[in-house]
Design a protein around this motif. Structure first.
Motif, PDB file in Angstrom:
ATOM      1  N   GLN A  97     -32.954  34.359 -23.918  1.00 20.79           N
ATOM      2  CA  GLN A  97     -32.831  32.958 -24.303  1.00 20.79           C
ATOM      3  C   GLN A  97     -32.510  32.816 -25.797  1.00 20.79           C
ATOM      4  OE1 GLN A  97     -32.944  30.917 -21.734  1.00 20.79           O
ATOM      5  NE2 GLN A  97     -32.295  29.180 -23.006  1.00 20.79           N
ATOM      6  N   LYS A 101     -29.110  31.099 -27.495  1.00 19.38           N
ATOM      7  CA  LYS A 101     -29.115  30.068 -28.544  1.00 19.38           C
ATOM      8  C   LYS A 101     -28.238  30.496 -29.720  1.00 19.38           C
ATOM      9  CE  LYS A 101     -33.693  28.199 -27.448  1.00 19.38           C
ATOM     10  NZ  LYS A 101     -35.107  28.102 -27.887  1.00 19.38           N
ATOM     11  N   ALA A 104     -24.645  30.164 -28.731  1.00 23.73           N
ATOM     12  CA  ALA A 104     -24.258  28.746 -28.681  1.00 23.73           C
ATOM     13  C   ALA A 104     -23.917  28.226 -30.075  1.00 23.73           C
ATOM     14  CB  ALA A 104     -25.390  27.920 -28.057  1.00 23.73           C
ATOM     15  N   CYS A 109     -21.244  25.301 -29.324  1.00 21.21           N
ATOM     16  CA  CYS A 109     -21.361  24.610 -28.033  1.00 21.21           C
ATOM     17  C   CYS A 109     -22.832  24.577 -27.637  1.00 21.21           C
ATOM     18  CB  CYS A 109     -20.524  25.320 -26.965  1.00 21.21           C
ATOM     19  SG  CYS A 109     -21.000  27.037 -26.689  1.00 21.21           S
ATOM     20  N   THR A 110     -23.135  23.988 -26.493  1.00 19.27           N
ATOM     21  CA  THR A 110     -24.524  23.844 -26.061  1.00 19.27           C
ATOM     22  C   THR A 110     -25.006  25.112 -25.351  1.00 19.27           C
ATOM     23  OG1 THR A 110     -23.909  22.912 -23.922  1.00 19.27           O
ATOM     24  CG2 THR A 110     -24.170  21.369 -25.757  1.00 19.27           C
ATOM     25  N   VAL A 111     -26.342  25.206 -25.263  1.00 14.90           N
ATOM     26  CA  VAL A 111     -26.959  26.333 -24.548  1.00 14.90           C
ATOM     27  C   VAL A 111     -26.545  26.317 -23.082  1.00 14.90           C
ATOM     28  CG1 VAL A 111     -29.173  27.242 -23.730  1.00 14.90           C
ATOM     29  CG2 VAL A 111     -28.913  26.550 -26.119  1.00 14.90           C
ATOM     30  N   HIS A 112     -26.486  25.119 -22.501  1.00 17.29           N
ATOM     31  CA  HIS A 112     -26.111  24.980 -21.092  1.00 17.29           C
ATOM     32  C   HIS A 112     -24.707  25.534 -20.839  1.00 17.29           C
ATOM     33  CE1 HIS A 112     -25.713  23.311 -17.100  1.00 17.29           C
ATOM     34  NE2 HIS A 112     -24.594  22.691 -17.458  1.00 17.29           N
ATOM     35  N   VAL A 113     -23.772  25.295 -21.736  1.00 15.73           N
ATOM     36  CA  VAL A 113     -22.396  25.795 -21.585  1.00 15.73           C
ATOM     37  C   VAL A 113     -22.376  27.321 -21.609  1.00 15.73           C
ATOM     38  CG1 VAL A 113     -20.131  25.933 -22.723  1.00 15.73           C
ATOM     39  CG2 VAL A 113     -21.286  23.725 -22.494  1.00 15.73           C
ATOM     40  N   GLU A 115     -24.901  29.370 -20.850  1.00 10.66           N
ATOM     41  CA  GLU A 115     -25.545  29.859 -19.618  1.00 10.66           C
ATOM     42  C   GLU A 115     -24.584  29.796 -18.441  1.00 10.66           C
ATOM     43  OE1 GLU A 115     -30.257  28.784 -20.404  1.00 10.66           O
ATOM     44  OE2 GLU A 115     -28.937  27.296 -19.434  1.00 10.66           O
ATOM     45  N   LYS A 116     -23.861  28.674 -18.341  1.00 14.34           N
ATOM     46  CA  LYS A 116     -22.898  28.516 -17.253  1.00 14.34           C
ATOM     47  C   LYS A 116     -21.771  29.532 -17.376  1.00 14.34           C
ATOM     48  CE  LYS A 116     -20.248  24.788 -16.913  1.00 14.34           C
ATOM     49  NZ  LYS A 116     -19.828  23.389 -16.642  1.00 14.34           N
ATOM     50  N   TRP A 117     -21.321  29.805 -18.610  1.00 18.41           N
ATOM     51  CA  TRP A 117     -20.248  30.775 -18.830  1.00 18.41           C
ATOM     52  C   TRP A 117     -20.667  32.167 -18.332  1.00 18.41           C
ATOM     53  CZ3 TRP A 117     -19.026  35.412 -20.856  1.00 18.41           C
ATOM     54  CH2 TRP A 117     -17.679  35.691 -21.086  1.00 18.41           C
ATOM     55  N   ARG A 119     -23.039  32.885 -16.181  1.00 23.66           N
ATOM     56  CA  ARG A 119     -23.234  32.865 -14.738  1.00 23.66           C
ATOM     57  C   ARG A 119     -21.905  33.034 -14.018  1.00 23.66           C
ATOM     58  NH1 ARG A 119     -26.231  28.839 -14.746  1.00 23.66           N
ATOM     59  NH2 ARG A 119     -24.729  27.188 -14.289  1.00 23.66           N
TER      60      ARG A 119
END
Length: 336
Positions: A97, A101, A104, A109-113, A115-117, A119
Motif C-alpha cells: 500500500q 501511494k 500514485a 494520479c490517485t491510489v485507485h487508478v 490499483e486498477k492499473w 489489477r
C-alpha cells in the motif's frame, strides 16, 4: 580447439562397436545409413510444424472451442504507463500500500487508478482458457497423429514384437524411409516446443521438468540417429506418444467443463501412462538397452553409457510425473 572437440566428439570408440569405423557407414549394396548432417533438417521442419500449428489453432481449435462452449475472454489492457510498467517488471506485481501511494504521487494520479492499473496488468499475464485449449489441441493433434503413424510404421516390423531383433545385424541396419520421417517429425516437434517456451503457457509445477524432458528427448533421438540405434529409437518414441494424447484430450474437455468426459479420459491416460512409462519402458526397452548389448559385444562403447544415462534421466522424470498423477488419482477417488 573446435577441431579438437569435433574430433573427440566423432571419435569412433564413442559411437561404434569395436573394429567399426565411419567409413563402414557409407551407403552401399542397398544399405542406407543415417547421416549426422541430416539432423540439420530438423530445424526447418520445426518451423514448418510451427506454421501448421498456427493454422490448426486458428482454423480448427478456435471453432472447436466455440462449439464446446469456450468463450474468448477479452481482457481490458491498462493505459500505457512507463513508470508503472517498469515497477511491475522489475520490482513487484503486487506492490504494498505504501508503494502504491508513492507510485500514485510519482504518476500524479490517485491510489485507485494505480490499483486498477496493476489489477488489469496482472490479468494480462493470466492465460485465458482459450489459450490453454489451443495449446492442448495442438499437442493432442501431434501426439495422436504420431501414435497412429508410428503404429502403421512399426506393426509389420519384427522388432515391434521381438525386442531382440533391434540388435540383429547391428550396426549395419539399413535406414527405412518411414524411420527417417518419423525421426525428423519428432525431433522437429520438440525443437518447436523449445522455440515457443517463451510464449507458451508456463506451468510453475513442472516447467523445469518439461525443459529437461525436451532437451533430453532431442539429445537422445539425435544421438541414437548418429549411432544408428534407430530401431530402438522408434520404439521409445512410440511408447511415449501413445499415452500423451489422452492427457491432452482430458485437458481440452476440462477447459470446456465436460467434467465426466475429462475424468474418464484422465483415468485412461493414467492407465496408459503407468503401462507405457513405468512398465514397458523400464522392463522392455531399458532391458534391451542395458542388458541385451552385452550379448553382442563384450566391450561396451561410450555411447552405451551416454544413451542409457539419458534414458534413465527420462525414466526419473516419469517416476516424478507418475507420483503427481498418483496424487491426483488419490484425490479423485477419496475426495471426489
Amino acid at each position: 580447439i573446435l577441431k579438437t572437440l569435433n574430433s573427440w566428439f566423432w571419435w569412433e570408440n564413442i559411437w561404434m562397436p569395436i573394429n567399426c569405423t565411419w567409413a563402414d557407414f557409407v551407403d552401399r549394396d542397398g544399405l542406407v545409413f543415417p547421416k549426422p548432417h541430416q539432423l540439420y533438417a530438423t530445424i526447418p521442419y520445426a518451423f514448418v510444424l510451427l506454421v501448421i500449428r498456427f493454422f490448426s489453432e486458428r482454423y480448427v481449435a478456435i471453432p472447436l472451442a466455440k462449439a464446446l462452449g469456450i468463450k474468448n475472454v477479452r481482457r481490458v489492457k491498462p493505459q500505457p504507463n512507463p513508470v508503472l510498467e517498469s515497477y511491475f517488471r522489475e520490482c513487484s506485481r503486487h506492490p504494498s500500500q505504501s508503494d502504491i501511494k508513492g507510485l500514485a504521487k510519482k504518476c500524479n494520479c490517485t491510489v485507485h487508478v494505480v490499483e486498477k492499473w496493476f489489477r488489469r496488468r496482472r490479468n494480462l499475464e493470466i492465460p485465458t482458457v482459450l489459450q490453454k485449449f489451443k495449446e492442448a489441441f495442438w499437442r493432442f493433434s501431434f501426439y495422436l497423429t504420431s501414435s497412429i503413424v508410428g503404429f502403421i510404421f512399426l506393426y509389420d516390423k519384427p522388432w515391434f514384437y521381438d525386442i531382440w531383433q533391434t540388435w540383429v545385424g547391428y550396426p549395419f541396419q539399413t535406414l527405412l524411409p518411414s524411420q527417417y520421417w518419423y525421426y525428423m517429425a519428432e525431433i522437429g516437434f520438440y525443437w518447436s516446443l523449445i522455440f515457443t517456451l517463451g510464449i507458451d503457457i508456463k506451468r510453475k509445477a513442472d516447467f523445469t521438468a518439461h525443459v529437461v524432458h525436451h532437451l533430453a528427448a532431442i539429445g537422445l533421438m539425435s544421438g541414437s540417429w548418429c549411432g544408428n540405434y534407430v530401431r530402438l529409437g522408434t520404439l521409445v518414441i512410440f511408447v511415449h506418444d501413445t499415452a500423451d494424447f489422452w492427457l491432452e484430450a482430458a485437458k481440452m474437455f476440462n477447459y470446456a467443463r465436460w467434467e465426466k468426459t475429462c475424468n474418464m479420459l484422465f483415468i485412461i491416460f493414467s492407465i496408459a501412462f503407468f503401462i507405457t512409462r513405468l512398465i514397458l519402458l523400464p522392463f522392455w526397452i531399458l532391458r534391451a538397452t542395458l542388458y541385451q548389448p552385452t550379448y553382442y559385444s563384450t566391450t561396451p562403447v561410450i555411447a552405451y553409457f551416454l544413451f542409457n544415462g539419458m534414458l534413465l534421466t527420462l525414466q526419473g522424470l516419469h517416476l516424478y510425473w507418475g507420483y503427481l498423477i498418483f496424487k491426483i488419482l488419490k484425490r479423485f477417488v477419496f475426495l471426489k
